[in-house]
Structures are given as structure tokens and as C-alpha cells.
Write an enzyme that holds these catalytic residues in place. Structure first.
Site, short mmCIF file in Angstrom:
data_model
loop_
_atom_site.label_atom_id
_atom_site.label_comp_id
_atom_site.label_asym_id
_atom_site.label_seq_id
_atom_site.Cartn_x
_atom_site.Cartn_y
_atom_site.Cartn_z
CG ASP A 296 -1.63 1.84 6.82
OD1 ASP A 296 -1.82 1.56 5.67
OD2 ASP A 296 -2.01 3.04 7.38
CD GLU B 98 -12.69 12.77 8.47
OE1 GLU B 98 -13.69 12.73 7.62
OE2 GLU B 98 -12.93 12.31 9.58
CE LYS C 140 -12.89 14.94 4.43
NZ LYS C 140 -14.03 14.71 5.48
CB THR D 142 -1.92 6.15 2.27
OG1 THR D 142 -1.90 7.01 0.95
CG2 THR D 142 -1.99 7.41 3.24
NE ARG E 172 -8.03 8.45 -8.75
CZ ARG E 172 -8.43 9.44 -7.73
NH1 ARG E 172 -8.46 9.19 -6.43
NH2 ARG E 172 -8.43 10.79 -8.04
N GLY F 141 -5.21 3.56 -3.52
CA GLY F 141 -6.40 4.25 -3.70
C GLY F 141 -6.10 5.56 -4.31
CG ASP F 142 -3.72 8.57 -2.72
OD1 ASP F 142 -4.57 8.86 -2.15
OD2 ASP F 142 -2.40 8.91 -2.19
CG ASP G 250 -1.86 1.29 1.30
OD1 ASP G 250 -2.26 1.51 0.46
OD2 ASP G 250 -2.05 1.72 2.40
CG PHE H 175 -14.49 7.84 3.08
CD1 PHE H 175 -14.10 8.52 2.23
CD2 PHE H 175 -13.78 7.00 3.59
CE1 PHE H 175 -13.14 8.16 0.94
CE2 PHE H 175 -12.68 6.35 2.55
CZ PHE H 175 -12.45 6.85 1.46
#
Length: 1132
Positions: free
Chosen positions: A819, A501, A566, A414, A792, A678-679, A412, A543
Site C-alpha cells: 500500500d 504520527e 523518534k 502495515t 527490517r 520494515g517492522d 507488505d 524520515f
């Protein structure tokens, strides 16, 4: 009155996961109406049973489980054959080792189960307080029933799964830590429904008449679906939805709250904690598969030996006068026995004679090696992280050696490659970039390009954007002051499961808008003018990884209803007006290329009539007990449309310390690293360059939505790109060589970038002639690339990628590391799963095989620990088969000199003790402590990892080497002793030794040779190695003297009496034993000498090259032999 649905039988109460439907729980076990009959409910009691056995079923159940193992079952059959058939060896020879193995395992499992029983009793007998008839009643935890109202005090553990009814706080909230469940130590806030908040005493809670409808027990800690129907005096039910925020899980602890009241909905083995006791699906290492293959080979050798001896016996007996002498005529029974039956009996007897070629004690030794070896990872101080005050954790010890065989690493981004420590960098409002903060409270610092200036750009839009950042989140606030509410002077601590957040809320605070917390359903914000604004929180659209966005619906003090949203640009842009996108899109792409995480912010006003409809739809979806998530997702999609784009944010997530060095080391070790994130592509791409996954000279091949949409038909364009890329790579790598890892440095490096939508197109392509092989072509391209970036990606797509690679030809070993909860699917799918103890919870660490604090620890875990574990256990396996073949081969050769009469060569005591006592401890110590290469060398020279890849030490070549070595040594043992027996010089009186002395000499040479062979292979000597090696040899000598020095009354024949002492009384025997040991080990010693000469020559040449070359060069990699025999210096 609502009826209780039909319940399963009591026997099905515990641990059932595949239930359907719902259950109804009556609060306090009171009927909702005094006039109707109450049907008693049948649910499990609150006993926790984590133990496997009871006192009465331990023996049969444990034996059944142990004899399911093939080796144990095989030796049981051999033992039964020895008992029922006239075999040459005593049943003790196979029965005692089997009994030892079974007993040791049973004691270990029984002790572990005893500890589980003790732990269960501590939980089951703990004291709890139940509210009955408006009074606090003291009970044992195991006596809690579903429907009971339980009182829990501060710092107490919840005794079962409870629905929160009320707490001592006015807003009905409580703080909970779930460290014992998922490892998260931060406090989480749970809520009571607003209709029961006021019931905060035993008397008032007893007046509640309510029924809870909820799903049947299931193990997911983070999901719960239910509703509570509250009945007033008029019997009109008020329904409220229940979710995971209302559920207090057994094992969690109440914190910072004086007391709460909750109703038990799941008890005992139906609690989520109990349902999570079940282990993950069993993963098998490549070494285990090799062991099974070797067992089949040696079983074939065993059958062949038995068949050859049986055949030759009857051939030999067919010669006149060879069968029976005249004084030993056959009995009537023997003459009447069918010859076929006699041959079958003889075949079984030979199998019994040679059965020790199958190592029964190897499984126990392997298990002990894995279990004890796993502690070295936990004890490694290099894995300790001061920030979280934790080190590495081993969740399963069955895969230690698999860490040394990894081919693909899926990581991963992030929180794994990056710190997941977010810092607000800048924002963009209506296409204008803002960075920094001014001393003026009425404006932001705006920068466009290199020009810095201050501009009053629509003050209302600025404040709207900052309010969105302060309101659209799930951040909780914790104040150090215990005064009423947060103030400007109070020090605020923000808590959230998402670091993004927190960064956004802190960023808004820098610009003058401070989030002060949520009180009684109102979100409080302090604006730039130090005024307190309150917004009623109407709904939160949470989310999730599929939607990739979250929203809140709030009501202002003026009565306006607003929706703030957002999320990722790909999730927000399609839902806003097109003319608002372009300016913001430029900044988003620029920020992504700089490596920042970007989020887009949008809003819309909701008319009162529209809100009534939306509110009704949301309540209906939240009240659904079946398919609630799907229904809520559909409502969310309908709500989050036709929004107005306000701006975007840029948050920096710094690269983890030594992440780049770790990836470089993995590449140098021959591993292929894939990043699954997923970025968005630009952000992930920038991170990949920063962590050196992509080099400056790496040519990138893109399969993304951007490249596919250049054509009207996406599938046609995809097909063209796949064919183009495959041709380019096949031209660069014309032949698929076995050593393609080395080719990376010899050819142009390629990297592949693919996004989630393109991957879906590949996996779900139409089945026409041009597209049905997309997946095959895609995998061919991937295998030729040094690195792959998948952006993505949804969580299930990550698992699909891992599964595709796992199923490639050759079955490469995969490792996944992540993580977050979205990484769990790929962690479970891969051969080895590693969890990072990160800031997004401990779901990944809890579901992994190993967990480490940082990504950098992966380097030592694989290159050092994985390398050593594999070498140790591979040597252990080969050594076990080697020493057993050495043991049995002389027994086989002896049959040619005793008329195939099944006469044993060794005494029964030696047959029994060989694997249990004489040769077991040295190899166990070796497999735990051996370091054939220094750990610092392993981590500094990653290329050494390639030398053992592909299960190199357990391939056919090394296996044949060990087999032929054993055959050579076994032949030397037997024929060396046999030829020395041709003279009478072994005894001073001229007498020749008997067959038991002959066998004892062979056995003595055998024990010393196989033990000294291990000593020659040992490169890392400790006092433990010295103790077990020399101690085992000393014990053999002592045992032989002891066994032969006493007349044992329980033995019918005193075969070994004084044999060993008489044997060693001859100087010739001493010389013969020493000579045979030297001859057996001479090839090993010669190989050591040759390797040392070559090593010294290589070092001398390297020194000369370094002296003549001004440029520093890396030391050449010393080839690692496919066996663990050393070319390093030896203490011996």
C-alpha cells in the site's frame, strides 16, 4: 549575472530523463541586473501532447507498429506471395482477413488517439493569467513559457510545474490536492520561501529579481532539488533551498486558498505529470509465451505439409503420363524454367494453400477478450469499499490470466495485512510503563506488571517526553473554526501522510499536551496547565526508509535549542548512551511480542556554537544541486548522535478484516505467502501468528541478527545455520516432488524468519568456498517452507527478494501486494503487482497492475477471477488452433486426390469468412462469460486453484489432446464425405456432385462441428451465448444461400452459383451432414456421459460417508480437466 547553461536541441526537449546538470530560470523572464544583457532561454512550450499520431503520420506509423507483430507480418508475406506468384487461391483470401484485422485495430487505436487529441486541446487551450509588466494578462495555457509568473485561483488546476512564490495567506502556505496525479485526496501543504511571502500582488511580484537553479526534468513526483537566488538592489544574492514542498505540480488543484503566485520551472512535456505518461515496462503473461510456442509448432506443421506436398507432387509427376496429357503440352517458358525454381514456387503455393492453419484473427480476439474481460473486475460489487467509496481498478488488462497462475505472494504488513489505523496504547518513560490517563493533570497512570499505581516519576521527564511527541512530527492541523488560531474549544483535525504520527499526537493529547499547529514557523503546544508554549521550528530532518527515524530541531521561548528524535529501536538505540537502553528495551520487546508497533524517543540539547555549525552544514547540504540527498543524509547522521533516550511508544495497528481467512485460503490454494516488512521481528512475528501465516504447529527457523551474533564470526555462524536448516528440511522432504504443494499437509510445516541485515550478508557474502553458495542454500530452504517472514526490510531488499524467487528454476509466477511508496519497487519487480488503496498515499496503487481497497479482496481476485480468466483464455487459445487445424486438414488430404495440383477444396469466400464471421463470435462470448465452476464454489474451495497452476491447460498434454482431436475430426470430415460420394444416391437424378459441392459439404460439417463442440464445452449459458452460437450457424446458412443465389458480376467464374441450394435439396445430403457431425462429436458426448456417471457415483458415495460419519467433512475436490470440457451438468 548567472548565465544559462547550454541547452539541448529543441528536438530533445520533451521527455528526456537522463539529463545531467541543472537549469537556470529567471523569475518573470527579467534579468537580475538592468545593466547586463539578458540571454533568451530555450525551453519547451507548455503544450501537452499525449497523442501518438498526427493526421499525416497515422497511416505509416500505425501500419509499422502493427506489422511488427509476427502474425501480421507473416500474413503480409503470404499476401505478397499470392500477388506475385501464381497461387491456387485468390489474394483476397488472405488479404481480406488481414485487412480486417489491421483495419479494426487501426480504427480502435485511431479513436483512442482522437480522444487524446481532444483532451490535449482542452488542456492546452484553457485560460490562464500571467503577470507581465505588473498586469494580469490572459493567455492560453500552451503559451506559458518557463520563467513566467502565473496566477492561480482557488479550485483551479496548476497549468505547469510552479515554484510557489507567495499566496494570500500571511505565512505563504497553500493547500493542494494531487488526486489526479497519485490518487491522494487529502490536502497537502506547500510553502513559499520566506523572502517572497510578502509579494502577494501583481505589482509587487513584478519587482522580484531572482534566478532559480534546479535539476533537469525527471518523473519522480516526490523529489525536487533546487535553490532560488534573490537579488536586492545591491545585487547581493540571498540563496534559499527549494524542495518538493515548494513545487506545485501540473495537474494538482489549489484548495482552501484564494490565490497563489508561482513561477514556471517545467512546462509542457517536461512537467512531472507528462514524464509520468510513459508506461511501465511491459509484462508478458505465461499464456502469451505458450501462444508463441504453439505458433512455432503449427508453423512447423505448415512447413512440413508444404514440403510433403511439394515432394509428392514431383514424385507423382515422375510417373509417365501423370505429368501432362498430350493435349496440354508445356509452353516454351515453362520448359525453360529451372526445376528448382519451379519447386520453390510450388512450395510457396502450398504454403499459401495451407496458411490458414496460423490463426490471424486470434490476436485480435485475445486483445478484445482481455480488454472487455477486465471490466468484470471493475464492476465486481464485492470489491467495493464504503470507507473510501471506491472499488477495484485495472491498470493493465494484459495480465488477467496471470492472476490464475500465481505461485508466490509477497505482501507488505502495515496497511496491507493491518488497517494502518493506528491507536496509541501505552508508552514507556525511563523504563516505566504508562497506560491510561488519570483525572490528575500532574501525573500519568503508571503500571508495572499487574500492579497499578500512581507515582510522581520525575515530572520534567514526563513533560519532556510528551513535548517530544507534540513536536517531533510532520502533522498538519486543520481547524473547523476560522478564528485566529486554534483554541481549546476548537475541534482539531490532524492531517499527515503517516498514521503513526497522528496516533502519537493524539496520544499526547490524551495525557494533556495538545498540538495546536504551526504558525509562521512556530509550533504551538498547549500543556497540561492550559498554557500555550511556542517553539521555533529551526530544521526538520525528514524520515526515510533507510534511516528509519526523523528529527526536529526547535528553539524554546527561553532560547534553548533542542533536538527531538523518534524512530525504530534499531535506528535509535545505537545513537543513545548505552546505560539508558536496557530498561526501555525490555518494554519495547514485550510490546513487539504483543503485536504493537514501537518507536523510541530521544533528545539532546544543542549548544549555540554547535548549532551554528549544524545550521551551516544543513544549509550547505540543502543548497546542493547535485547529490543533495546523500549530503543531507551524511549531515543527519552527524547530528543524530550522543542523544539521551527518553522512552518508547506502543501503537496498535489492528489486523484487517478477513486477513487471516484470506491467507488461509491462499495457503489452501497452494500459494506460498511471504511477508516483507520494515517492522521489527517481534511485531511482525506476532502479526503473522494473528493472520495465521504461522500456525501453532509451525516450526520456525530464524536467520536474524540475534541468532547470527551468537558467534564471533557472523559468516561462520550463518554458514552453520544454513547447513543445519537445509539438512533438517531435506530430511523432512527427502524428494523434491513435483506436487510439493500437497506435501505441506503431509509433513511438519516450517516457517522462516530473516531480517534485512542477514539478507545483506547472504547476498553480499565473501566469495570463499564456504560462503559462495549462501544464496543457493537460502533459496533451497525457502522453497521448503510454507511461509517466510522477512523483517527490517528496506524497499530495495523487497525487490531483491522478489527477483531471486522470479529467477528460480521453473520461473514461478510472483505477485506482490502493498500500500505504500516503499512497496513500489517490489510491485514493479513481480509478474503481477497489486496496490492497496491505503492511507499512505496512492503511489503503490498508481504503479500497480491492479488495485483493490483491502487485502481480503485478493482472495476473490485470484481464486475466482484469476481462475476463470485463465480457463477462458486457455480454452480460447486451444480452440483457435483446434478449429484451424480442422479447417486445413481436409484441404491437405484433398491434395492426394487431385494430383497435388494445389486445387482448393473450399471456395474463396469460405476461406475468407471462416475466421472472421463464422467461428469468431462464439469463442469470444465463451471467453468472456464462461463459468465452468460457480464463483462461490471457487472461493469456498481454494484447492480448485491448484488444478490449473503451472499453466496446466496449455502444457504439452492438453495441446496434444486438442491437436489429435482436430486431426480426428478433420479426417472424419474429409473421408466421411469422400466415402459417401462413392455412390450416386446423393442426388435423385443419379448424378455425382462436383468438387465445389464436395468442398461445401465438408465445410458445412466443419462449421457446425466446431461450433457445436464449443456448445458442448459451455457450462454457463446466457442469452448472449445462445445468440452468437445459433446466430453464427444461421448466418452461415443465410450467407451460403445468398452467395450462391446470385450471379456476381465481379467474379470471373460463378463456381458457387446454386451449389448450396442444390446440395440441401437432397435428403441424403442432410442425413450425411447430420451423421458426420454426430460421428465427429461422439467422443465428446461419450466422455460427457462417462464423467456424469462418475460424478453421480462420487456424490452418492460422499452422501453415504457423511451419513455414517458424525463429523462434518469438507466436500471432495472435483478434478478439473486440463481442458475446459465439462463434467458438470449441461444445458445443452
Amino acid at each position: 549575472m548567472q548565465m544559462v547553461p547550454s541547452l539541448p536541441p529543441a528536438s530533445e526537449c520533451a521527455g528526456e530523463e537522463k539529463r545531467v546538470g541543472t537549469r537556470t530560470v529567471f523569475v518573470g523572464n527579467h534579468p537580475v541586473s538592468e545593466t547586463e544583457a539578458y540571454i533568451a532561454q530555450r525551453f519547451c512550450d507548455n503544450r501537452i501532447v499525449s497523442s501518438k499520431y498526427t493526421l499525416w503520420n497515422f497511416l505509416p506509423k500505425n501500419l509499422f507498429e502493427q506489422f511488427r507483430r509476427i502474425a501480421n507480418f507473416y500474413f503480409l508475406i503470404i499476401f505478397l506471395v499470392q500477388v506475385t506468384v501464381d497461387t491456387p487461391t485468390s489474394p483476397v483470401t488472405s488479404g481480406l482477413p488481414l485487412f480486417f484485422v489491421i483495419t479494426v485495430t487501426a480504427i480502435k487505436q485511431g479513436y483512442e488517439d482522437c480522444l487524446r487529441h481532444r483532451a490535449d486541446n482542452e488542456v492546452n487551450k484553457s485560460t490562464v493569467y500571467i503577470i507581465e509588466n505588473a498586469k494580469r494578462v490572459r493567455k492560453e495555457s500552451e503559451k506559458i513559457k518557463v520563467g513566467d509568473v502565473v496566477e492561480v485561483q482557488a479550485d483551479e488546476t496548476f497549468p505547469c510545474d510552479l515554484i510557489l512564490l507567495s499566496s494570500c495567506t500571511t505565512d505563504g502556505t497553500c493547500y493542494v490536492t494531487t488526486a489526479s496525479l497519485d490518487g491522494e485526496s487529502n490536502c497537502k501543504t506547500h510553502y513559499a520561501v520566506r523572502d517572497t511571502i510578502a509579494l502577494c500582488t501583481a505589482e509587487s511580484i513584478d519587482t522580484l529579481r531572482a534566478a532559480i537553479e534546479c535539476e533537469q526534468p525527471q518523473p519522480d513526483l516526490y523529489k525536487f532539488v533546487g535553490r532560488i537566488n534573490i537579488y536586492s538592489n545591491s545585487l547581493e544574492a540571498v540563496a534559499r533551498s527549494l524542495g518538493p514542498e515548494n513545487l506545485l505540480l501540473k495537474g494538482a488543484t489549489l484548495k482552501n486558498t484564494e490565490k497563489i503566485y508561482g513561477v514556471a520551472v517545467y512546462t509542457g512535456m517536461e512537467t512531472k505529470m507528462a514524464l509520468n505518461y510513459q508506461g511501465k515496462s511491459q509484462k508478458r503473461s505465461a499464456v502469451e509465451k505458450s501462444i508463441n510456442a504453439f505458433l512455432i509448432v503449427y508453423l512447423f506443421i505448415l512447413l512440413t505439409k508444404a514440403a510433403v506436398c511439394t515432394t509428392l507432387k514431383y514424385v507423382w509427376q515422375s510417373t509417365p503420363y501423370n505429368d501432362e496429357p498430350w493435349y496440354n503440352q508445356k509452353t516454351q517458358k515453362e520448359r525453360e524454367t529451372l526445376k528448382v525454381l519451379k519447386m520453390f514456387t510450388d512450395f510457396l503455393s502450398f504454403m499459401v494453400l495451407f496458411n490458414f492453419i496460423i490463426p490471424v484473427s486470434m490476436y485480435v480476439t485475445v486483445e478484445m477478450q482481455k480488454f472487455l474481460g477486465s471490466f468484470f473486475i471493475s464492476w465486481d460489487k464485492d470489491f467495493y469499499d464504503e470507507e473510501i467509496n471506491e472499488g477495484a481498478l485495472v491498470n493493465t488488462s494484459d495480465l488477467n490470466e496471470e492472476l490464475g497462475q500465481v505461485d508466490y505472494v509477497f505482501t507488505d504488513k502495515t496497511g496491507t495485512l493491518t488497517e494502518n489505523s493506528m491507536e496509541f496504547i501505552e508508552c514507556c518513560i525511563d523504563g516505566h510503563k504508562y497506560k491510561g490517563v488519570t483525572q490528575e493533570v500532574d501525573g500519568l497512570s503508571q503500571t508495572d506488571g499487574t500492579l497499578t499505581y500512581f507515582d510522581k516519576v520525575d515530572k520534567n521527564r514526563e513533560e519532556l517526553f510528551l513535548r517530544a511527541l507534540c513536536l517531533c512530527h510532520t502533522v498538519e492541523i486543520k481547524t473547523n473554526d476560522a478564528v485566529d488560531g486554534a483554541t481549546e474549544s476548537a475541534e482539531l483535525t490532524y492531517i499527515s501522510s503517516s498514521p503513526d504520527e497522528i496516533a502519537l499526537v493524539k496520544g499526547a493529547k490524551r495525557y494533556g499536551f495538545t498540538f495546536l499547529g504551526n504558525r509562521n514557523g512556530y509550533m504551538r503546544v498547549e500543556n497540561q496547565r492550559k498554557e500555550i508554549e511556542e517553539y521555533e521550528l529551526l530544521h526538520t530532518l525528514n524520515f526515510d526508509a533507510v534511516r528509519r527515524r526523523m528529527s526536529v530541531i526547535v528553539k524554546t521561548q527561553e532560547g534553548d535549542i533542542l533536538l527531538f528524535c523518534k524512530g525504530a529501536d534499531s535506528a535509535v538505540f545505537p545513537r543513545v548512551q548505552n546505560h539508558e537502553i536496557e530498561l526501555t528495551k525490555v518494554h519495547v520487546e514485550r510490546n513487539a511480542m504483543d503485536g504493537y508497533r514501537t518507536l523510541c524517543v530521544a533528545f539532546k540539547e544543542i549548544a549555540p556554537d554547535d548549532y551554528e555549525r549544524i545550521n551551516r552544514q544543513l544549509i550547505e547540504a540543502k543548497m546542493a544541486l547535485q547529490d543533495r540527498e546523500e549530503k543531507m543524509e551524511k549531515v543527519f547522521d552527524d547530528i543524530e548522535t550522543n542523544m539521551n533516550l527518553i522512552g518508547a511508544t506502543a501503537v496498535e495497528d489492528k489486523l484487517q478484516d478477513q486477513a487471516a481467512e484470506t491467507i488461509e485460503a491462499l495457503h489452501a490454494a497452494g500459494l506460498k505467502v511471504w511477508v516483507l516488512t520494515g517492522d521489527k521481528m517481534e511485531t511482525a512475528k506476532s502479526t503473522c501468528y494473528a493472520c495465521r501465516l504461522f500456525q501453532t504447529n509451525t516450526e520456525l527457523l530464524e536467520l536474524t541478527t540475534k541468532t547470527i551474533e551468537e558467534s564471533e564470526r557472523k559468516e561462520d555462524r550463518l554458514h552453520e545455520l544454513l547447513i543445519e536448516y537445509r539438512k533438517k528440511l531435506l530430511h523432512e522432504f527427502p524428494k523434491s516432488t513435483r506436487s510439493f504443494k500437497k506435501a505441506w499437509t503431509e509433513h511438519q510445516e516450517y516457517g522462516l524468519i530473516i531480517d534485512g541485515s542477514t539478507l545483506s550478508l547472504i547476498l553480499n557474502s565473501s566469495q570463499d568456498s564456504s560462503s559462495n553458495n549462501y544464496k543457493s542454500i537460502f533459496l533451497q530452504i525457502c522453497m521448503k517452507c510454507t511461509a517466510v517472514l522477512c523483517c527490517r526490510m528496506a524497499p530495495l531488499q523487497k525487490a531483491q527478494i522478489v527477483r531471486m524467487v522470479k529467477n528460480l528454476k521453473g520461473s514461478p509466477i510472483t505477485l506482490s501486494i502493498g500500500d505504500g511508496a516503499n512497496d513500489v519497487s517490489m510491485i514493479l519487480e513481480s509478474h503481477v503487482g497489486i496496490g492497496i488503496k491505503g492511507k499512505e498515499g496512492r503511489q503503490a496503487a498508481r504503479n500497480s497492475d491492479y488495485s483493490v481497497p483491502k487485502f481480503k479482496h485478493l482472495k476473490k481476485l485470484l481464486l475466482a477471477h484469476g481462475h476463470l480468466y485463465y480457463v477462458r483464455i486457455a480454452h480460447l487459445v486451444q480452440y483457435f488452433f483446434y478449429k484451424n487445424l480442422c479447417f486445413i486438414l481436409p484441404q491437405f488430404l484433398y491434395q492426394f486426390f487431385c494430383g497435388f495440383s494445389q486445387q482448393p477444396l473450399y471456395d474463396a469466400a469460405y476461406l475468407t469468412m471462416y475466421n472472421i464471421c463464422f467461428t469468431s463470435l462464439p469463442i469470444l462470448a465463451y471467453s468472456l462469460l464462461e463459468q465452468h465452476i460457480n464463483i462461490d464454489t471457487l472461493t469456498s474451495d481454494p484447492r480448485l486453484y491448484m488444478k490449473i497452476s503451472g499453466n496446466a491447460m496449455l502444457q504439452l498434454g492438453p495441446f496434444l489432446y486438442w491437436t489429435f482431436l482436430a486431426a480426428f475430426e478433420g479426417t472424419v470430415f474429409f473421408f466421411g464425405t469422400y466415402f459417401l460420394f462413392q455412390t450416386a444416391s446423393l442426388e435423385e437424378n443419379g448424378k455425382v456432385y462436383g468438387n465445389w459441392t464436395f468442398g461445401t459439404i465438408v465445410f458445412t460439417v466443419l462449421v457446425f462441428t466446431v461450433t457445436l463442440k464449443l456448445a458442448l464445452d459451455t457450462r454457463f449459458w446466457t442469452w448472449i451465448n445462445h445468440f452468437v452460437i445459433w446466430g453464427s450457424l444461421a448466418f452461415y446458412v443465410f450467407f451460403s444461400f445468398f452467395w450462391g443465389g446470385i450471379i456476381w458480376p465481379f467474379l470471373k467464374q460463378q463456381r458457387m452459383y446454386f451449389v448450396f441450394a442444390q446440395m440441401l435439396s437432397s435428403v441424403s445430403t442432410w442425413l450425411a451432414i447430420i451423421l458426420l457431425i454426430f460421428i465427429s462429436l461422439f467422443p465428446e458426448i461419450l466422455l460427457i456421459v462417462l464423467k456424469n456417471v462418475r460424478r453421480r457415483s462420487a456424490r452418492r458415495n460422499l452422501s453415504c460417508r457423511r451419513a455414517s460419519d458424525s463429523l462434518s467433512a469438507r466436500p471432495s475436490v472435483r478434478p478439473l480437466l486440463l481442458r475446459t470440457f465439462s463434467d458438470e451438468s449441461n444445458v445443452l
